[in-house]
Scaffold this motif. Structure first.
Motif, PDB file in Angstrom:
ATOM      1  N   ARG A  90       0.830  -1.208   0.000  1.00 13.27           N
ATOM      2  CA  ARG A  90       0.000   0.000   0.000  1.00 13.27           C
ATOM      3  C   ARG A  90       0.864   1.257   0.000  1.00 13.27           C
ATOM      4  O   ARG A  90       0.485   2.286  -0.537  1.00 13.27           O
ATOM      5  CB  ARG A  90      -0.917  -0.026   1.225  1.00 13.27           C
ATOM      6  N   ALA A 100      -6.697  -1.142  -1.435  1.00 12.85           N
ATOM      7  CA  ALA A 100      -6.982   0.188  -0.897  1.00 12.85           C
ATOM      8  C   ALA A 100      -8.401   0.205  -0.367  1.00 12.85           C
ATOM      9  O   ALA A 100      -9.359   0.043  -1.106  1.00 12.85           O
ATOM     10  CB  ALA A 100      -6.807   1.247  -1.984  1.00 12.85           C
ATOM     11  N   ARG A 104      -4.512   6.175   2.219  1.00 13.06           N
ATOM     12  CA  ARG A 104      -3.228   5.478   2.229  1.00 13.06           C
ATOM     13  C   ARG A 104      -2.661   5.399   3.647  1.00 13.06           C
ATOM     14  O   ARG A 104      -2.216   4.343   4.093  1.00 13.06           O
ATOM     15  CB  ARG A 104      -2.243   6.188   1.297  1.00 13.06           C
TER      16      ARG A 104
END
Length: 146
Positions: A90, A100, A104
């Motif tokens: 990620r 996702a 983030r």
């Protein structure tokens, strides 16, 4: 084309739209998480487009299988390592597809904390732990004895 104020700008069809990062007063829909697009071009087969989540899920499945085959510690280490790898993916890969879920930062923090806790608990599992943290043992005995 009409631009009403400083925060509206025309979209592809020429209609004014909001061009600010400020949240609207009322939510009318849900936004896709950043990086929530495909991890491969649209003409690639479905598994290739979602390879990050498939890699994490495959490692977790192997960890669960190893745990079911009576090797608890190694299976849990695999599960924790899969979550840590998900956090690294990620962080490093721009478009991670369905890996996702949130922003983030939140994804990296969640995958990292959960993976670290699972690895730490697997290393400390009884009998004969691979990792001994004396202050945790003292804290446990203090809370039970005291």
């Amino acid at each position: 084309m009409e631009v009403r104020d400083a925060i509206s700008a025309p979209d592809a069809e020429g209609k004014p739209r909001r061009a600010t990062r400020r949240f609207p007063l009322f939510t009318r829909d849900t936004a896709r998480p950043e990086g929530g697009g495909r991890a491969a071009p649209g003409d690639a087969p479905a598994p290739a487009r979602q390879w990050p989540i498939l890699a994490v899920l495959a490692t977790v499945a192997i960890g669960l299988l190893v745990t079911a085959l009576d090797n608890f510690r190694v299976g849990c280490l695999l599960i924790g390592a899969a979550l840590l790898a998900g956090g690294v993916l990620r962080w490093l890969v721009r478009d991670v597809g369905m890996l996702a879920v949130r922003s983030r930062f939140t994804d990296i923090l969640t995958y990292g904390v959960l993976g670290s806790v699972i690895v730490l608990l697997a290393l400390m599992a009884q009998p004969s732990p691979w990792l001994v943290l004396p202050f945790l043992k003292d804290t446990l005995h203090f809370t039970i004895d005291g």
